[in-house]
Design a protein around this motif. Structure first.
Motif, PDB file in Angstrom:
ATOM      1  N   GLY A 114      43.005  26.729  43.231  1.00 30.31           N
ATOM      2  CA  GLY A 114      42.458  27.848  41.784  1.00 30.31           C
ATOM      3  C   GLY A 114      43.059  28.744  41.341  1.00 30.31           C
ATOM      4  N   LEU A 115      42.361  28.865  40.123  1.00 26.92           N
ATOM      5  CA  LEU A 115      43.602  29.331  38.723  1.00 26.92           C
ATOM      6  C   LEU A 115      43.152  30.587  37.800  1.00 26.92           C
ATOM      7  CD1 LEU A 115      44.699  26.331  38.922  1.00 26.92           C
ATOM      8  CD2 LEU A 115      45.056  26.300  36.621  1.00 26.92           C
ATOM      9  N   CYS A 116      43.788  31.696  37.877  1.00 30.48           N
ATOM     10  CA  CYS A 116      43.234  33.343  37.738  1.00 30.48           C
ATOM     11  C   CYS A 116      44.546  32.965  35.824  1.00 30.48           C
ATOM     12  CB  CYS A 116      43.643  34.148  38.257  1.00 30.48           C
ATOM     13  SG  CYS A 116      42.040  34.248  40.526  1.00 30.48           S
ATOM     14  N   PHE A 117      43.632  33.393  35.342  1.00 28.17           N
ATOM     15  CA  PHE A 117      43.469  33.753  33.870  1.00 28.17           C
ATOM     16  C   PHE A 117      44.102  35.831  33.635  1.00 28.17           C
ATOM     17  CE2 PHE A 117      44.388  32.283  29.459  1.00 28.17           C
ATOM     18  CZ  PHE A 117      45.998  32.970  29.110  1.00 28.17           C
ATOM     19  N   TYR A 118      44.849  36.182  33.889  1.00 25.10           N
ATOM     20  CA  TYR A 118      45.002  37.309  33.532  1.00 25.10           C
ATOM     21  C   TYR A 118      45.191  37.688  32.234  1.00 25.10           C
ATOM     22  CZ  TYR A 118      44.743  38.144  38.572  1.00 25.10           C
ATOM     23  OH  TYR A 118      44.427  37.496  39.621  1.00 25.10           O
ATOM     24  N   ARG A 119      44.992  38.202  31.074  1.00 26.23           N
ATOM     25  CA  ARG A 119      44.902  37.964  29.708  1.00 26.23           C
ATOM     26  C   ARG A 119      45.788  38.927  28.874  1.00 26.23           C
ATOM     27  NH1 ARG A 119      38.506  37.901  28.842  1.00 26.23           N
ATOM     28  NH2 ARG A 119      38.532  39.243  30.861  1.00 26.23           N
ATOM     29  N   ASP A 120      45.557  40.346  30.231  1.00 26.00           N
ATOM     30  CA  ASP A 120      46.439  41.166  29.959  1.00 26.00           C
ATOM     31  C   ASP A 120      46.453  42.283  30.245  1.00 26.00           C
ATOM     32  OD1 ASP A 120      44.036  42.814  29.262  1.00 26.00           O
ATOM     33  OD2 ASP A 120      43.585  42.647  27.187  1.00 26.00           O
ATOM     34  N   GLY A 121      46.776  43.315  30.577  1.00 28.94           N
ATOM     35  CA  GLY A 121      46.909  44.538  31.782  1.00 28.94           C
ATOM     36  C   GLY A 121      45.747  45.187  32.399  1.00 28.94           C
ATOM     37  N   ARG A 122      44.520  44.823  31.595  1.00 29.50           N
ATOM     38  CA  ARG A 122      42.703  45.082  31.959  1.00 29.50           C
ATOM     39  C   ARG A 122      42.842  44.005  32.982  1.00 29.50           C
ATOM     40  NH1 ARG A 122      41.282  45.820  25.367  1.00 29.50           N
ATOM     41  NH2 ARG A 122      42.182  43.624  25.524  1.00 29.50           N
ATOM     42  N   ASP A 123      43.241  43.321  32.821  1.00 31.25           N
ATOM     43  CA  ASP A 123      42.703  42.374  34.138  1.00 31.25           C
ATOM     44  C   ASP A 123      43.049  42.726  35.233  1.00 31.25           C
ATOM     45  OD1 ASP A 123      41.072  41.492  32.178  1.00 31.25           O
ATOM     46  OD2 ASP A 123      41.808  39.435  31.620  1.00 31.25           O
ATOM     47  N   GLY A 148      53.532  32.617  32.757  1.00 28.39           N
ATOM     48  CA  GLY A 148      53.771  33.943  32.242  1.00 28.39           C
ATOM     49  C   GLY A 148      54.444  35.492  32.672  1.00 28.39           C
ATOM     50  N   SER A 149      53.758  36.325  32.106  1.00 30.90           N
ATOM     51  CA  SER A 149      54.215  37.479  31.814  1.00 30.90           C
ATOM     52  C   SER A 149      54.357  37.421  33.286  1.00 30.90           C
ATOM     53  CB  SER A 149      53.062  38.322  31.380  1.00 30.90           C
ATOM     54  OG  SER A 149      53.438  37.902  29.683  1.00 30.90           O
ATOM     55  N   PRO A 150      55.027  38.827  34.311  1.00 31.52           N
ATOM     56  CA  PRO A 150      54.682  39.507  34.881  1.00 31.52           C
ATOM     57  C   PRO A 150      53.898  40.363  35.467  1.00 31.52           C
ATOM     58  CG  PRO A 150      57.918  39.261  34.639  1.00 31.52           C
ATOM     59  CD  PRO A 150      57.202  38.643  33.246  1.00 31.52           C
ATOM     60  N   ARG A 151      53.484  39.993  36.621  1.00 27.54           N
ATOM     61  CA  ARG A 151      52.628  40.933  37.200  1.00 27.54           C
ATOM     62  C   ARG A 151      52.830  41.354  38.994  1.00 27.54           C
ATOM     63  NH1 ARG A 151      47.318  41.641  34.172  1.00 27.54           N
ATOM     64  NH2 ARG A 151      47.159  43.886  35.801  1.00 27.54           N
ATOM     65  N   TRP A 184      45.760  42.459  56.304  1.00 24.35           N
ATOM     66  CA  TRP A 184      46.380  42.609  55.317  1.00 24.35           C
ATOM     67  C   TRP A 184      45.841  42.807  53.401  1.00 24.35           C
ATOM     68  CZ3 TRP A 184      51.463  44.959  54.474  1.00 24.35           C
ATOM     69  CH2 TRP A 184      52.040  45.541  55.322  1.00 24.35           C
ATOM     70  N   GLU A 185      45.322  43.151  52.964  1.00 25.51           N
ATOM     71  CA  GLU A 185      45.355  42.976  51.440  1.00 25.51           C
ATOM     72  C   GLU A 185      45.375  43.060  50.626  1.00 25.51           C
ATOM     73  OE1 GLU A 185      41.176  45.779  51.984  1.00 25.51           O
ATOM     74  OE2 GLU A 185      42.883  46.393  51.677  1.00 25.51           O
ATOM     75  N   HIS A 186      45.387  41.988  49.414  1.00 32.20           N
ATOM     76  CA  HIS A 186      46.642  42.378  48.504  1.00 32.20           C
ATOM     77  C   HIS A 186      45.264  42.350  47.106  1.00 32.20           C
ATOM     78  CE1 HIS A 186      45.158  38.308  48.994  1.00 32.20           C
ATOM     79  NE2 HIS A 186      45.041  38.144  47.608  1.00 32.20           N
ATOM     80  N   ALA A 187      46.206  43.098  46.085  1.00 32.35           N
ATOM     81  CA  ALA A 187      45.539  42.937  44.449  1.00 32.35           C
ATOM     82  C   ALA A 187      46.821  42.945  43.440  1.00 32.35           C
ATOM     83  CB  ALA A 187      45.178  44.287  45.149  1.00 32.35           C
ATOM     84  N   ILE A 188      45.924  42.671  42.100  1.00 36.48           N
ATOM     85  CA  ILE A 188      46.525  42.978  41.219  1.00 36.48           C
ATOM     86  C   ILE A 188      46.003  44.443  40.031  1.00 36.48           C
ATOM     87  CG2 ILE A 188      47.468  41.566  38.953  1.00 36.48           C
ATOM     88  CD1 ILE A 188      48.451  40.379  41.051  1.00 36.48           C
ATOM     89  N   PRO A 189      46.747  45.624  40.375  1.00 37.39           N
ATOM     90  CA  PRO A 189      45.749  46.505  39.671  1.00 37.39           C
ATOM     91  C   PRO A 189      45.812  46.049  38.344  1.00 37.39           C
ATOM     92  CG  PRO A 189      48.205  46.928  40.250  1.00 37.39           C
ATOM     93  CD  PRO A 189      48.206  45.447  41.198  1.00 37.39           C
ATOM     94  N   LYS A 190      45.155  46.588  37.387  1.00 37.32           N
ATOM     95  CA  LYS A 190      45.253  47.055  36.277  1.00 37.32           C
ATOM     96  C   LYS A 190      46.431  47.505  35.403  1.00 37.32           C
ATOM     97  CE  LYS A 190      40.088  47.263  35.168  1.00 37.32           C
ATOM     98  NZ  LYS A 190      39.824  46.164  35.185  1.00 37.32           N
ATOM     99  N   ARG A 193      50.946  50.119  30.895  1.00 36.45           N
ATOM    100  CA  ARG A 193      51.881  49.535  30.227  1.00 36.45           C
ATOM    101  C   ARG A 193      51.669  48.463  29.195  1.00 36.45           C
ATOM    102  NH1 ARG A 193      56.169  49.156  34.563  1.00 36.45           N
ATOM    103  NH2 ARG A 193      54.230  48.564  35.660  1.00 36.45           N
ATOM    104  N   PRO A 194      52.294  47.405  28.384  1.00 32.62           N
ATOM    105  CA  PRO A 194      51.793  46.476  27.611  1.00 32.62           C
ATOM    106  C   PRO A 194      52.392  45.399  28.450  1.00 32.62           C
ATOM    107  CG  PRO A 194      53.242  48.124  26.436  1.00 32.62           C
ATOM    108  CD  PRO A 194      53.105  48.689  27.805  1.00 32.62           C
ATOM    109  N   SER A 195      51.109  44.943  28.467  1.00 34.57           N
ATOM    110  CA  SER A 195      51.673  43.755  30.048  1.00 34.57           C
ATOM    111  C   SER A 195      50.920  42.140  28.636  1.00 34.57           C
ATOM    112  CB  SER A 195      50.744  43.647  30.997  1.00 34.57           C
ATOM    113  OG  SER A 195      50.629  42.524  31.838  1.00 34.57           O
ATOM    114  N   GLY A 196      51.720  41.249  29.096  1.00 24.66           N
ATOM    115  CA  GLY A 196      51.244  40.152  28.680  1.00 24.66           C
ATOM    116  C   GLY A 196      50.415  39.310  29.034  1.00 24.66           C
ATOM    117  N   PRO A 197      50.196  37.917  28.759  1.00 27.74           N
ATOM    118  CA  PRO A 197      48.858  37.154  29.980  1.00 27.74           C
ATOM    119  C   PRO A 197      49.723  36.419  30.940  1.00 27.74           C
ATOM    120  CG  PRO A 197      49.615  35.974  27.366  1.00 27.74           C
ATOM    121  CD  PRO A 197      49.787  37.677  27.313  1.00 27.74           C
ATOM    122  N   ARG A 198      49.608  36.253  32.405  1.00 27.32           N
ATOM    123  CA  ARG A 198      49.858  35.659  33.220  1.00 27.32           C
ATOM    124  C   ARG A 198      48.644  34.863  33.962  1.00 27.32           C
ATOM    125  NH1 ARG A 198      48.549  37.281  38.486  1.00 27.32           N
ATOM    126  NH2 ARG A 198      50.622  36.632  40.148  1.00 27.32           N
TER     127      ARG A 198
END
Length: 209
Positions: A114-123, A148-151, A184-190, A193-198
């Motif tokens: 499964g692939l996920c594209f986080y375009r910026d910090g709002r994703d 890509g950029s670390p999140r 356990w649960e995991h998350a990528i929070p919004k 801060r300036p954040s490049g795509p990942r």
């Protein structure tokens, strides 16, 4: 608008490939029979793979029902089912390497990606476990490569509690195993801060989503 991707200065001259696993993987045992493995920088030349996937993958924007309304999923998605060709040969190499390293412990190969594209910090992706299918009742593994950029990926015990944080990008590998998806649960929070795509690539066994 998607934030511009800034390549890692350390990765500019790296050849695209995979490092060793073996003794380079660091395991942390969590509560309730869960564990995570970390292998920073497993994928060398990861920024090249990011650019390939961003361009080649047929990304989809999805909408899902949340309570009484339908909302946009805050990231782009593509799921590669069992037997479906992956979008880059390096992902085939990565899956074979993960099978070789974890096959005896897992007892089966990784089957889907499964692939996920986080375009910026709002994703983002909210707190969850991969409990669709066998993950709701059985110990399993989910292996995630980040390019890509670390999140920040956060983990916390199911039901709440102090969270663990790992900043993942530029070819880092994390594997969640044991009871991790159930307990356990995991998350990528919004983030503001300036954040490049990942892009994250999640390898899973049969009937784990």
């Amino acid at each position: 608008m998607t934030a511009a991707f800034q390549a890692s200065l350390l990765a500019l001259d790296e050849e695209l490939g995979l490092g060793p696993l073996g003794g380079t993987v660091r395991r942390t045992h969590l509560a309730h029979g869960a564990w995570i493995d970390l292998r920073p920088g497993w994928l060398t030349g990861a920024d090249t793979l990011f650019e390939r996937l961003a361009e080649r993958v047929p990304w989809r924007a999805e909408r899902r029902r949340m309570y009484d309304k339908v909302v946009d999923v805050p990231r782009l998605l593509k799921f590669y089912d069992e037997g479906e060709p992956l979008p880059d040969p390096l992902l085939d190499d990565a899956r074979r390497a993960l099978d070789a390293h974890y096959g005896e412990e897992l007892g089966e190969p990784f089957r889907t990606a499964g692939l996920c594209f986080y375009r910026d910090g709002r994703d983002s992706v909210t707190w969850h476990g991969d409990t669709i299918g066998r993950g709701s009742a059985e110990d399993t593994m989910v292996a995630i490569i980040s390019v890509g950029s670390p999140r920040s990926l956060l983990l916390r015990p199911r039901g709440g509690g102090p969270s663990l944080r790992h900043d993942l990008g530029h070819g880092d590998l994390i594997v969640m195993g044991g009871s991790c998806q159930r307990t356990w649960e995991h998350a990528i929070p919004k983030t503001s801060r300036p954040s490049g795509p990942r892009i994250s690539i999640q390898f899973r066994p049969h009937d784990v989503r």
